[in-house]
Design a protein around this motif. Structure first.
Motif, PDB file in Angstrom:
ATOM      1  N   ARG A  80      -4.201   3.090  -8.497  1.00 45.60           N
ATOM      2  CA  ARG A  80      -5.394   3.430  -9.288  1.00 45.60           C
ATOM      3  C   ARG A  80      -6.155   2.176  -9.710  1.00 45.60           C
ATOM      4  O   ARG A  80      -7.384   2.144  -9.706  1.00 45.60           O
ATOM      5  CB  ARG A  80      -4.996   4.254 -10.524  1.00 45.60           C
ATOM      6  CG  ARG A  80      -4.566   5.676 -10.202  1.00 45.60           C
ATOM      7  CD  ARG A  80      -4.591   6.553 -11.448  1.00 45.60           C
ATOM      8  NE  ARG A  80      -3.601   6.135 -12.423  1.00 45.60           N
ATOM      9  CZ  ARG A  80      -2.354   6.579 -12.461  1.00 45.60           C
ATOM     10  NH1 ARG A  80      -1.937   7.461 -11.544  1.00 45.60           N
ATOM     11  NH2 ARG A  80      -1.505   6.172 -13.382  1.00 45.60           N
ATOM     12  N   PHE A  81      -5.399   1.132 -10.068  1.00 43.76           N
ATOM     13  CA  PHE A  81      -6.036  -0.121 -10.480  1.00 43.76           C
ATOM     14  C   PHE A  81      -6.788  -0.746  -9.311  1.00 43.76           C
ATOM     15  O   PHE A  81      -7.927  -1.210  -9.454  1.00 43.76           O
ATOM     16  CB  PHE A  81      -4.970  -1.081 -11.009  1.00 43.76           C
ATOM     17  CG  PHE A  81      -5.504  -2.409 -11.466  1.00 43.76           C
ATOM     18  CD1 PHE A  81      -6.231  -2.524 -12.648  1.00 43.76           C
ATOM     19  CD2 PHE A  81      -5.302  -3.558 -10.709  1.00 43.76           C
ATOM     20  CE1 PHE A  81      -6.725  -3.748 -13.067  1.00 43.76           C
ATOM     21  CE2 PHE A  81      -5.793  -4.779 -11.109  1.00 43.76           C
ATOM     22  CZ  PHE A  81      -6.512  -4.875 -12.297  1.00 43.76           C
ATOM     23  N   ALA A  82      -6.152  -0.756  -8.125  1.00 38.46           N
ATOM     24  CA  ALA A  82      -6.798  -1.314  -6.933  1.00 38.46           C
ATOM     25  C   ALA A  82      -8.041  -0.513  -6.560  1.00 38.46           C
ATOM     26  O   ALA A  82      -9.072  -1.081  -6.165  1.00 38.46           O
ATOM     27  CB  ALA A  82      -5.810  -1.323  -5.764  1.00 38.46           C
ATOM     28  N   GLN A  83      -7.978   0.812  -6.693  1.00 33.39           N
ATOM     29  CA  GLN A  83      -9.138   1.655  -6.401  1.00 33.39           C
ATOM     30  C   GLN A  83     -10.292   1.350  -7.343  1.00 33.39           C
ATOM     31  O   GLN A  83     -11.457   1.347  -6.929  1.00 33.39           O
ATOM     32  CB  GLN A  83      -8.748   3.129  -6.499  1.00 33.39           C
ATOM     33  CG  GLN A  83      -7.881   3.611  -5.353  1.00 33.39           C
ATOM     34  CD  GLN A  83      -7.367   5.019  -5.570  1.00 33.39           C
ATOM     35  OE1 GLN A  83      -7.120   5.450  -6.704  1.00 33.39           O
ATOM     36  NE2 GLN A  83      -7.184   5.761  -4.484  1.00 33.39           N
ATOM     37  N   MET A  84      -9.971   1.092  -8.593  1.00 28.77           N
ATOM     38  CA  MET A  84     -11.019   0.831  -9.576  1.00 28.77           C
ATOM     39  C   MET A  84     -11.744  -0.485  -9.299  1.00 28.77           C
ATOM     40  O   MET A  84     -12.975  -0.539  -9.345  1.00 28.77           O
ATOM     41  CB  MET A  84     -10.424   0.804 -10.991  1.00 28.77           C
ATOM     42  CG  MET A  84     -11.453   0.590 -12.104  1.00 28.77           C
ATOM     43  SD  MET A  84     -10.658   0.369 -13.698  1.00 28.77           S
ATOM     44  CE  MET A  84      -9.813  -1.190 -13.461  1.00 28.77           C
ATOM     45  N   ILE A  85     -11.009  -1.539  -8.966  1.00 27.59           N
ATOM     46  CA  ILE A  85     -11.659  -2.847  -8.814  1.00 27.59           C
ATOM     47  C   ILE A  85     -12.342  -3.012  -7.452  1.00 27.59           C
ATOM     48  O   ILE A  85     -13.127  -3.938  -7.268  1.00 27.59           O
ATOM     49  CB  ILE A  85     -10.658  -4.008  -9.053  1.00 27.59           C
ATOM     50  CG1 ILE A  85      -9.535  -3.982  -8.012  1.00 27.59           C
ATOM     51  CG2 ILE A  85     -10.104  -3.958 -10.461  1.00 27.59           C
ATOM     52  CD1 ILE A  85      -8.553  -5.130  -8.159  1.00 27.59           C
ATOM     53  N   THR A  86     -12.039  -2.108  -6.495  1.00 26.47           N
ATOM     54  CA  THR A  86     -12.694  -2.194  -5.180  1.00 26.47           C
ATOM     55  C   THR A  86     -13.692  -1.060  -4.962  1.00 26.47           C
ATOM     56  O   THR A  86     -14.249  -0.919  -3.867  1.00 26.47           O
ATOM     57  CB  THR A  86     -11.649  -2.157  -4.040  1.00 26.47           C
ATOM     58  OG1 THR A  86     -10.933  -0.914  -4.106  1.00 26.47           O
ATOM     59  CG2 THR A  86     -10.679  -3.319  -4.155  1.00 26.47           C
ATOM     60  N   LYS A  87     -13.922  -0.273  -5.982  1.00 25.65           N
ATOM     61  CA  LYS A  87     -14.721   0.948  -5.871  1.00 25.65           C
ATOM     62  C   LYS A  87     -16.126   0.706  -5.326  1.00 25.65           C
ATOM     63  O   LYS A  87     -16.670   1.506  -4.564  1.00 25.65           O
ATOM     64  CB  LYS A  87     -14.797   1.606  -7.256  1.00 25.65           C
ATOM     65  CG  LYS A  87     -15.447   2.966  -7.293  1.00 25.65           C
ATOM     66  CD  LYS A  87     -15.365   3.514  -8.715  1.00 25.65           C
ATOM     67  CE  LYS A  87     -16.003   4.878  -8.822  1.00 25.65           C
ATOM     68  NZ  LYS A  87     -15.939   5.389 -10.212  1.00 25.65           N
ATOM     69  N   SER A 101      -1.584  -4.429  -1.337  1.00 24.79           N
ATOM     70  CA  SER A 101      -0.556  -5.271  -0.705  1.00 24.79           C
ATOM     71  C   SER A 101      -0.315  -6.538  -1.511  1.00 24.79           C
ATOM     72  O   SER A 101       0.824  -6.976  -1.683  1.00 24.79           O
ATOM     73  CB  SER A 101      -0.975  -5.643   0.723  1.00 24.79           C
ATOM     74  OG  SER A 101      -0.800  -4.579   1.601  1.00 24.79           O
ATOM     75  N   THR A 102      -1.399  -7.128  -1.998  1.00 29.06           N
ATOM     76  CA  THR A 102      -1.282  -8.364  -2.775  1.00 29.06           C
ATOM     77  C   THR A 102      -0.590  -8.111  -4.108  1.00 29.06           C
ATOM     78  O   THR A 102       0.300  -8.867  -4.512  1.00 29.06           O
ATOM     79  CB  THR A 102      -2.678  -8.966  -3.019  1.00 29.06           C
ATOM     80  OG1 THR A 102      -3.358  -9.099  -1.771  1.00 29.06           O
ATOM     81  CG2 THR A 102      -2.571 -10.336  -3.667  1.00 29.06           C
ATOM     82  N   LEU A 103      -0.974  -7.039  -4.774  1.00 28.93           N
ATOM     83  CA  LEU A 103      -0.374  -6.716  -6.072  1.00 28.93           C
ATOM     84  C   LEU A 103       1.093  -6.325  -5.924  1.00 28.93           C
ATOM     85  O   LEU A 103       1.949  -6.792  -6.687  1.00 28.93           O
ATOM     86  CB  LEU A 103      -1.143  -5.586  -6.750  1.00 28.93           C
ATOM     87  CG  LEU A 103      -2.585  -5.884  -7.172  1.00 28.93           C
ATOM     88  CD1 LEU A 103      -3.255  -4.622  -7.705  1.00 28.93           C
ATOM     89  CD2 LEU A 103      -2.615  -6.975  -8.244  1.00 28.93           C
ATOM     90  N   MET A 104       1.388  -5.485  -4.939  1.00 29.40           N
ATOM     91  CA  MET A 104       2.766  -5.029  -4.755  1.00 29.40           C
ATOM     92  C   MET A 104       3.656  -6.141  -4.218  1.00 29.40           C
ATOM     93  O   MET A 104       4.869  -6.123  -4.418  1.00 29.40           O
ATOM     94  CB  MET A 104       2.800  -3.833  -3.803  1.00 29.40           C
ATOM     95  CG  MET A 104       2.183  -2.561  -4.375  1.00 29.40           C
ATOM     96  SD  MET A 104       2.887  -2.048  -5.967  1.00 29.40           S
ATOM     97  CE  MET A 104       4.581  -1.694  -5.493  1.00 29.40           C
ATOM     98  N   GLY A 105       3.043  -7.122  -3.537  1.00 30.10           N
ATOM     99  CA  GLY A 105       3.819  -8.255  -3.060  1.00 30.10           C
ATOM    100  C   GLY A 105       4.468  -9.022  -4.195  1.00 30.10           C
ATOM    101  O   GLY A 105       5.542  -9.615  -4.040  1.00 30.10           O
TER     102      GLY A 105
END
Length: 426
Positions: A80-87, A101-105
């Motif tokens: 959800r966080f990744a979707q928000m910042i790339t929306k 991928s970067t965050l979960m890495g």
């Protein structure tokens, strides 16, 4: 003679698709049998001795923490966080793939685990948005290669342990290269989406309330890598202790904060951890035995003499290593390459005056590229099997990502400051 028999046998077992750990063990046993000066007991001692190390516990702890994260609700919050910042970016769902991928890495430390997870979650949704299955799968596989160099990547710990390099320095050295890979993928996705007119329409603005809610949910998870790096660099705890703290933190989030982990899931996570850890540890034990064989035959010293005789500059050495690792990566899994090749490269680094930390990040990026290529690319087969993608179509779709990864590897080779700035500064 004994070494030649061991190497030929190892190659034969490899071609027969025997698991690499057993191939290394059988080859080492063959060396001992053809060498009257040593008994099989020494080989067993070397294997056990290769596992008797406190830093290795860091691998177990971080594997456990990464698996626990998948059962705590953190993945959905990160999504959800990744979707928000790339929306608002062109190709927003493909951008989510890169950012996630970067965050979960920074949480799982395993590129195969991340690639598998995102193949299940994102690829079907990307197909619905108009992306081809081959592109979606190739992007998922490509972005998963950010994971090994983002702390606490398992590859960073392995290299630090085997090469006797500071794991804390390796963690810091991977941050900027990881960010470069992330930005590079995002730029490519931007132009790809524009060219194919996918997800280019304007999206409604995110309200401050929505931003705060989503950020609050993801904040505790994003905080984990910062705690790990900060604690190690300020001497609060070691890398091994950081792994134990990561496990505790994952349990704290899953059981107390988010309350999404059930007892049955905890048991399932522990069983999964045992399977994953055992597969890595047996390779390390086998690699320790084979490394002992190579050391007895003075292979590292001979390779160093050969390289210094025919390669004159550090840059030429790195270019030779790049080509060598790209080929090796096609046939040998990344962690196995680290275990076998790190002891061989270490003497050469001293001869060419290359910092082991700088080389480590370059090394890991290079061998990771091979996981996307035939004939034995582990990430390639993992993602293709999950998404039911034709391997030939995957290879074609992955070419831009392979070119991009090689360019980043060259950038890291020629500009040491990209990897060394953070370790030197902090």
């Amino acid at each position: 003679m004994a070494l030649a028999v061991a190497l030929v046998l190892l190659l034969g077992l490899f071609l027969l698709n025997v698991p690499i750990a057993f191939g290394l063990i059988i080859s080492s046993v063959a060396y001992v049998l053809f060498n009257d000066g040593y008994s099989s007991e020494i080989l067993v001692q070397r294997m056990i001795g290769g596992l008797e190390s406190v830093p290795l516990l860091a691998i177990i702890f971080f594997i456990t923490a990464g698996i626990l994260m998948n059962y705590t609700g953190i993945t959905s919050r990160m999504l959800r966080f990744a979707q928000m910042i790339t929306k608002h970016l062109p190709g927003s769902l493909a951008q989510v793939n890169v950012v996630l991928s970067t965050l979960m890495g920074g949480l799982s430390g395993s590129n195969i685990a991340d690639a598998a997870m995102q193949s299940k979650i994102l690829v079907p949704e990307m197909e619905k948005r108009g992306y081809s299955r081959a592109f979606s799968t190739a992007l998922t596989a490509g972005t998963s290669l950010i994971t090994p160099i983002i702390p606490p990547g398992i590859a960073l710990i392995l290299y630090g342990f085997i090469g006797n390099v500071s794991i804390g320095s390796m963690f810091l050295a991977g941050v900027i290269p990881g960010a470069i890979l992330c930005i590079s993928f995002m730029i490519y996705v931007h132009f790809y989406a524009k060219k194919h007119k996918i997800e280019t329409e304007k999206q409604e603005k995110t309200t401050m309330k929505q931003f705060l809610i989503v950020s609050k949910d993801a904040f505790l998870a994003i905080l984990l890598p910062l705690i790990i790096i900060g604690g190690i660099r300020f001497g609060i705890f070691s890398a091994t202790e950081a792994g134990a703290i990561a496990v505790f933190y994952a349990l704290f989030l899953g059981l107390i904060v988010y309350r999404e982990m059930k007892l049955s899931q905890l048991i399932k996570a522990i069983i999964e951890t045992v399977h994953t850890a055992a597969s890595i540890l047996i390779i390390i034990a086998a690699g320790s035995a084979f490394a002992w064989v190579l050391t007895l035959e003075r292979v590292p010293q001979r390779m160093t003499m050969f390289m210094t005789e025919y390669v004159s500059t550090p840059m030429a050495f790195l270019l030779v290593v790049l080509v060598f690792l790209l080929i090796i990566g096609m046939f040998i899994e990344g962690n196995v390459s680290i275990i076998i090749l790190t002891p061989l490269f270490m003497p050469m680094l001293h001869q060419f005056g290359i910092d082991p930390v700088h080389f480590g990040i370059f090394f890991i990026v290079c061998i990771s590229i091979g996981t996307l290529t035939p004939p034995l690319g582990t990430v390639m087969y993992t993602t293709c099997s999950i998404t039911n993608t034709n391997v030939e179509k995957f290879v074609v779709a992955s070419l831009p990502f392979l070119i991009l990864l090689v360019l980043v590897a060259l950038l890291l080779a020629f500009i040491p400051g990209l990897t060394m700035w953070m370790p030197n500064t902090f």
